[in-house]
Design a protein around this motif. Sequence first.
Motif, PDB file in Angstrom:
ATOM      1  N   GLY A  44       0.970   3.868  -3.038  1.00 58.88           N
ATOM      2  CA  GLY A  44       0.611   5.240  -2.703  1.00 58.88           C
ATOM      3  C   GLY A  44       1.702   6.236  -3.072  1.00 58.88           C
ATOM      4  O   GLY A  44       1.430   7.311  -3.616  1.00 58.88           O
ATOM      5  N   LEU A 101       0.824  -1.209   0.000  1.00 55.12           N
ATOM      6  CA  LEU A 101       0.000   0.000   0.000  1.00 55.12           C
ATOM      7  C   LEU A 101       0.860   1.261   0.000  1.00 55.12           C
ATOM      8  O   LEU A 101       0.591   2.208  -0.748  1.00 55.12           O
ATOM      9  CB  LEU A 101      -0.943  -0.015   1.204  1.00 55.12           C
ATOM     10  N   ALA A 102       1.893   1.267   0.810  1.00 51.28           N
ATOM     11  CA  ALA A 102       2.777   2.438   0.868  1.00 51.28           C
ATOM     12  C   ALA A 102       3.491   2.637  -0.460  1.00 51.28           C
ATOM     13  O   ALA A 102       3.609   3.761  -0.952  1.00 51.28           O
ATOM     14  CB  ALA A 102       3.794   2.277   1.992  1.00 51.28           C
ATOM     15  N   PHE A 124       1.349   9.184  -5.726  1.00 47.12           N
ATOM     16  CA  PHE A 124       1.598  10.529  -5.205  1.00 47.12           C
ATOM     17  C   PHE A 124       2.742  11.209  -5.952  1.00 47.12           C
ATOM     18  O   PHE A 124       2.685  12.413  -6.228  1.00 47.12           O
ATOM     19  CB  PHE A 124       1.894  10.454  -3.704  1.00 47.12           C
TER      20      PHE A 124
END
Length: 168
Positions: free
Chosen positions: A148, A144-145, A152
């Motif tokens: 993301g 997820l990081a 981003f």
Amino acid sequence: MAIFLLLVILTGLAFRMTSPEDRERYLGIALDRVRRLKAEAAETEPEREFRESLRARTRRLLATPALIAINVMVVAGMLLGAAAIGDPDTLMAWGASLGPRTTNGEWWRLVTSAFVHTGTLHLLVSAAVLFQLGAVLERLVGRLAFAGVYVFAGVLSAWSICRPVRWR
């Protein structure tokens, strides 16, 4: 080509000038050196431990292949379209970010521009880098990081072309 020919001739002369026992001894020496070079080129113990600890952390990669698949699908769709892939109209139709359009209500372009590529070479280089770095980073920080941060970073890079630069 001349160096290769000279090497072949010298090898043939060396073969003729040596006895079968000497040839066997020289072959053993050469094979031993090749084995030593191969062992030196092999990965070291800390590298192996690092790779194994990463695999123990996250067994299977999901985000990296998914991001690469999205990139490939977008470029495949662009290639199957009527216009050329590098045509500005094609890029805009698929979600590229252009400052005036993005800042005038088409904010979704901040995300989609991270997946639009100007050609197959651009896609291949991006996918290769994403695979190399993503395989390590996804295991270090989590799926997820990693996903993301990828999205981003795409948003920030698209936003940077939308804002006017102010020099002081």
